[in-house]
Design a protein around this motif. Structure first.
Motif, PDB file in Angstrom:
ATOM      1  N   ASN A 212       0.876  -1.165   0.000  1.00  0.00           N
ATOM      2  CA  ASN A 212       0.000   0.000   0.000  1.00  0.00           C
ATOM      3  C   ASN A 212       0.912   1.212   0.000  1.00  0.00           C
ATOM      4  O   ASN A 212       2.135   1.063   0.080  1.00  0.00           O
TER       5      ASN A 212
ATOM      6  N   THR B 131      -3.550   3.372  -2.486  1.00  0.00           N
ATOM      7  CA  THR B 131      -3.114   2.466  -3.552  1.00  0.00           C
ATOM      8  C   THR B 131      -1.604   2.620  -3.785  1.00  0.00           C
ATOM      9  O   THR B 131      -1.053   3.720  -3.663  1.00  0.00           O
TER      10      THR B 131
ATOM     11  N   ILE C  51      -1.645  -7.432  -1.434  1.00  0.00           N
ATOM     12  CA  ILE C  51      -2.078  -6.035  -1.344  1.00  0.00           C
ATOM     13  C   ILE C  51      -2.860  -5.898  -0.043  1.00  0.00           C
ATOM     14  O   ILE C  51      -3.638  -6.775   0.305  1.00  0.00           O
TER      15      ILE C  51
ATOM     16  N   GLN D 143      -4.940  -2.779   1.189  1.00  0.00           N
ATOM     17  CA  GLN D 143      -5.353  -1.388   1.139  1.00  0.00           C
ATOM     18  C   GLN D 143      -6.859  -1.309   1.256  1.00  0.00           C
ATOM     19  O   GLN D 143      -7.574  -2.276   1.036  1.00  0.00           O
TER      20      GLN D 143
ATOM     21  N   THR E 123      -3.918  -0.861  -8.655  1.00  0.00           N
ATOM     22  CA  THR E 123      -2.808  -1.303  -7.816  1.00  0.00           C
ATOM     23  C   THR E 123      -2.078  -2.505  -8.400  1.00  0.00           C
ATOM     24  O   THR E 123      -0.851  -2.538  -8.449  1.00  0.00           O
TER      25      THR E 123
END
Ligand code: RM4
Ligand code: MN
Ligand code: MN
Length: 406
Positions: free
Chosen positions: A254, A264, A297, A299, A313
């Motif tokens: 992130n 992002t 990821i 976020q 992303t």
């Protein structure tokens, strides 16, 4: 720009980068598709996922457009509020994805006010361990490779808690959980120096995670959440050290501006993310192997539309890795050898500013996905369709969108 920063990537180098990128995958978080916000509230989105089936459908959509996100991390309490149902394995498969990292929730229950595995009350510590053991069991059934642990444990005021005793309680808890893990499972130990505890957190930096992981057992590694560092921290140096120690378990990607902003990737500082990938690419160049870690990821998108943000992303992570793979390692080594600082830095910058779009086109062609996944998604009508469906679903369920965090 200097001559070297304008240099384009040679075709042999480009082929090598394409081959590596076709194997690269990054995991999406189920909670990134639901309505989330800040502690001051959240702004609901019509298209936000309501439950796990919605989240899996959205993850499947991201995978269809990007081709690099075949797994979805789940958060046990948010995704299985009524207990784990093995049918989710099939459901995920029907959307073209698999269940990835299992994240126990050790911070939301009232009983965790003064900590979970570091709580002075042995009954609460046992409860936290029990929840992690249940999560291991879920992981066994979903064939997940990762048990991903983040603890909100800590103290708010000096004198409040016994630092050393808490460290030992957590160590014992992690050892118990590690002993129950199947061989193929890796325990990821995340750290964060602040929030929600304000004076100290028990898992406060990479060193603490390293020590906890070391004492838990050989299947435990450090998880670097890129937003979990104090300002000015040299994250790529931490990454380089952990790689060298064979203790890097993976990432929660992130970006941040102030704290754990969960923005992002690369939205604030793409060069920082590039420098992290540069350490990975350097190791892979040196060893000729892929670094076997969990790329994930983490976020939450308070204002961006969920699926768009996730596609954005995934593509950005892919393009920053592409750039890192384009670093001219021979030129860099030669510049370092003759202590030519300017040339060394320019070598990195040349790769960062290199146009990798032809490389990404070739990768996406070979993965059978659109050359511009974000643009293709925006034209697809998916968001409008799910917004309509989910407005109706909420109505049928009598739901008030302000209810839960995820
Ligand atoms: C924490 C940490 C964890 C995530 C929770 C929701 O700050 O990043 O990985 O699961 O947030
Ligand atoms: Mn995280
Ligand atoms: Mn976080």
């Amino acid at each position: 720009m200097t001559k070297s920063t304008r240099r384009s990537v040679s075709s042999a180098a480009a082929d090598r980068v394409v081959t590596r990128l076709v194997r690269f995958q990054v995991e999406v978080p189920s909670w990134g598709f639901a309505d989330t916000g800040t502690r001051f509230g959240k702004f609901a989105q019509d298209a936000a996922a309501i439950d796990l089936p919605d989240k899996l459908a959205d993850a499947g959509c991201v995978q269809r457009f990007t081709g690099i996100t075949p797994t979805v991390a789940v958060h046990v309490l948010w995704d299985f509020p009524d207990g784990f149902d093995p049918a989710v394995v099939k459901l995920a498969r029907s959307h073209g994805v698999r269940i990835g990292a299992i994240n126990p929730n050790l911070f939301q229950d009232q009983c965790y006010k003064f900590g979970s595995v570091c709580n002075a009350d042995p009954a609460i510590r046992r409860r936290a361990v029990r929840h992690m053991l249940e999560s291991v069991e879920i992981g066994r059934q979903t064939k997940s490779r990762h048990l991903s642990l983040w603890f909100a444990d800590g103290a708010n005021y000096p004198g409040q808690a016994d630092v050393r005793r808490r460290k030992r309680w957590a160590t014992t808890a992690l050892q118990k959980v590690h002993a129950a893990m199947p061989r193929a499972m890796t325990m990821l130990v995340e750290y964060k120096p602040f929030e929600p505890a304000t004076y100290f957190t028990d898992f406060f930096d990479w060193g603490s995670s390293y020590i906890f992981a070391r004492s838990a057992g050989a299947g435990a590694k450090v998880l670097v959440d890129t937003g979990h560092h104090l300002p000015g921290c040299n994250v790529e140096q931490i990454v380089a050290w952990l790689i060298d120690e064979k203790m890097l378990g993976g990432f929660h990607f992130n970006d941040r501006k102030y704290a754990d902003d969960d923005l992002t990737v690369g939205s604030i500082d793409p060069y920082q993310a590039f420098r992290i990938f540069n350490e990975i690419a350097a190791w892979e160049h040196e060893t000729g192997k892929d670094l076997d870690i969990a790329y994930m990821i983490d976020q939450s998108h308070a204002v961006k539309p969920k699926v768009q943000a996730m596609i954005q992303t995934a593509c950005r992570v892919q393009s920053l890795l592409a750039k890192a793979l384009c670093v001219d390692r021979e030129a860099l080594a030669a510049a370092q050898k003759r202590e030519d600082t300017v040339a060394a830095e320019e070598t990195l910058r040349a790769a960062f500013y290199a146009d990798v779009s032809p490389i990404l086109c070739a990768v996406r062609k070979s993965l059978g996905v659109p050359a511009d996944p974000l643009a293709a998604f925006r034209e697809s009508g998916y968001e409008q369709r799910i917004a309509k469906d989910r407005i109706a679903k909420r109505k049928a369920l009598g739901m008030d969108q302000g209810a839960s965090y995820a």
